[in-house]
Design an enzyme around this catalytic site. Structure first.
Site, PDB file in Angstrom:
ATOM      1  N   GLU A   1      49.589  40.661  37.983  1.00  0.00           N
ATOM      2  CA  GLU A   1      50.087  40.930  39.337  1.00  0.00           C
ATOM      3  C   GLU A   1      50.623  42.352  39.460  1.00  0.00           C
ATOM      4  OE1 GLU A   1      49.379  38.935  41.657  1.00  0.00           O
ATOM      5  OE2 GLU A   1      48.696  37.337  40.322  1.00  0.00           O
TER       6      GLU A   1
ATOM      7  N   ASP B   1      42.908  42.291  35.517  1.00  0.00           N
ATOM      8  CA  ASP B   1      42.887  41.752  34.155  1.00  0.00           C
ATOM      9  C   ASP B   1      42.802  42.875  33.131  1.00  0.00           C
ATOM     10  OD1 ASP B   1      42.967  39.149  35.069  1.00  0.00           O
ATOM     11  OD2 ASP B   1      40.803  38.827  34.892  1.00  0.00           O
TER      12      ASP B   1
END
Length: 486
Positions: free
Chosen positions: A135, A203
């Site tokens: 995030e 990611d």
């Protein structure tokens, strides 16, 4: 589909030059810093202002957990990761929502939200950190602002509607998704494709942040695999997969990148284990989360796990109002670690549950000799003062606390209670106004402050202070109205 929109990104400008190349990945796998690519749509100041608006709306509409211990833990963990991220230009703030669905998201202003279910479904701290790192990377890459640029290219969009649907999703995932789908209308497919790219990018960068922060990089693909496995055996996939698409390519890419890094198995911190016990014992719809099987397993584990099991048992006994049993279990732990804030907080709750505020006050005052600036202890002591009918002492401490932590509703709510007990009506109104303002109820807050101003001496310093605050909130209210109309 929401993932792009669910993630905010306002940051640019590396913290430390060369951080991306410190032996983390082969040069061809390193990602360029593209955080400034969205600057044409929104400035950092605009993103900060919008983030402030939606945080206030979130406080009013979402089941936020205002637990000082848990708030402190997730912010400490989150900012440890932020310290090892690039392109950070704003402070980060981390929030915990009481929600049994696995999910997390970020939005404007460096604001990151975790669902409490993540503590239930992560097996270790590295897995939880991997979600936060993902995030945070959405934020540093400014994915939400970039999504706005993409949407402007595809079709007009009311972004207040999109972000409002995001907030609705926290409380009601199906309703939130429906609202978002209606807002996106015909441009959905382009946004979905853009979102999948953002997820893989978050990611890739997140794994680097994870490793630099001292966590196991394998935790990210491990957690993604856990989500994928869960979706195969249930008719409805985890909510996190609705908001964070997980095609096979994303999972394999995360695994390949983690495999290129040096293995770094990392034991979970004691605070992670305590936080997990606290959430399982105090929050969520399932009252049986702290099962005898789990506590027994922990009691046979490492020293940290054994201590967490005892804390979990004490939490369980406290929740059942078995105060004497909880005290007997917790007392030896406090004797060994008299400054442990997890133990002190729970023992304070036990004391207050048995109307022993004097004992709580004495213990907390003693602990604060060495930890005078510890916010968890300050709030506990202020609460004990209020419960122990010592409002003057509470007010003195809470003035200090609210000055240091003006965005914590806990401080203002306690201050309102303490000043009400003292009959300080104008100060009570002002404290209540600040709490309302934090939830976006600015018109009501202005009304209370106007009442407070009318109650003090004309031309006094107090009146000038109240009137100045009224002017600030009026300007803020006008700005927020523009967001609501846009």
């Amino acid at each position: 589909m929401i993932a792009t929109l669910l993630s905010s990104l306002l940051l640019t400008g590396p913290i430390s030059a060369g951080a991306e190349t410190q032996g983390l990945l082969p040069a061809q796998d390193l990602l360029p810093d593209i955080g400034t690519s969205a600057g044409a749509t929104l400035s950092i100041d605009q993103e900060m202002a919008m983030g402030d608006f939606y945080v206030r709306q979130m406080r009013a509409s979402a089941p936020l957990i205002y637990d000082p211990l848990l708030t402190q833990y997730i912010n400490t963990l989150g900012n440890r990761l932020v310290a090892n991220a690039n392109s950070v230009r704003t402070p980060f703030h981390f929030y915990l929502v009481n929600n049994d669905q696995i999910n997390a998201f970020a939005f404007f202003g460096g604001n990151v939200v975790l669902h409490s279910a993540l503590f239930r479904y992560t097996d270790n701290e590295s897995e939880l950190a991997s979600v936060l790192a993902h995030e945070i990377s959405h934020v540093t890459q400014r994915h939400l602002a970039r999504a706005m640029e993409e949407q402007q290219r595809l079709a007009p969009l009311t972004w207040v509607g999109v972000l409002g649907s995001i907030l609705l999703t926290m409380a009601s995932p199906q309703a939130g998704m429906a609202g978002l789908s209606g807002t996106l209308a015909g441009a959905q497919q382009g946004i979905i494709s853009f979102t999948q790219g953002n997820e893989q990018e978050a990611d890739r960068i997140g794994i680097q942040v994870l490793q630099r922060s001292g966590f196991d990089p394998q935790a990210m693909p491990n957690f993604l695999q856990k989500l994928a496995d869960q979706s195969r055996y249930v008719s409805k996939p985890p909510e996190m997969l609705l908001t964070h698409p997980l095609p096979d390519s994303r999972l394999s890419d995360a695994r390949n990148r983690a495999n290129q890094m040096k293995p770094h198995p990392t034991a979970s911190s004691q605070d992670y284990l305590f936080a997990k016990m606290r959430i399982l014992g105090m929050y969520g719809a399932d009252e049986n989360s702290l099962t005898p099987e789990l506590l027994d397993k922990l009691s046979k584990g490492t020293v940290r796990e054994q201590l967490a099991a005892k804390y979990g048992q004490a939490v369980q006994l406290y929740q059942a109002k078995k105060y004497d049993e909880a005290r007997n279990l917790l007392q030896p732990l406090l004797a060994q670690q008299p400054g442990n804030i997890w133990f002190l907080d729970l023992m304070t709750d036990i004391d207050l549950g048995q109307n022993k505020s004097a004992a709580a006050i004495a213990r907390l005052q003693n602990a604060m000799v060495k930890q005078n600036d510890e916010p968890v202890l300050q709030l506990n002591l202020a609460n004990a003062y209020v419960q122990g009918r010592q409002p003057a002492a509470a007010i003195k401490l809470l003035h200090r606390y609210t000055f240091a932590y003006p965005n914590d509703p806990n401080g203002w709510d306690l201050l309102a209670q303490a000043t009400a007990t003292q009959g300080l009506r104008d100060q009570e109104l002002a404290a209540r106004a600040e709490s309302l303002a934090l939830s976006g109820k600015l018109t009501q807050a202005i009304g209370l402050l106007s009442d407070a101003s009318a109650r003090v001496k004309l031309g006094s310093l107090e009146q000038a202070r109240y009137d100045a605050r009224i002017d600030q909130l009026r300007r803020l209210n006008e700005r927020f109205r523009k967001y609501q109309k846009s």
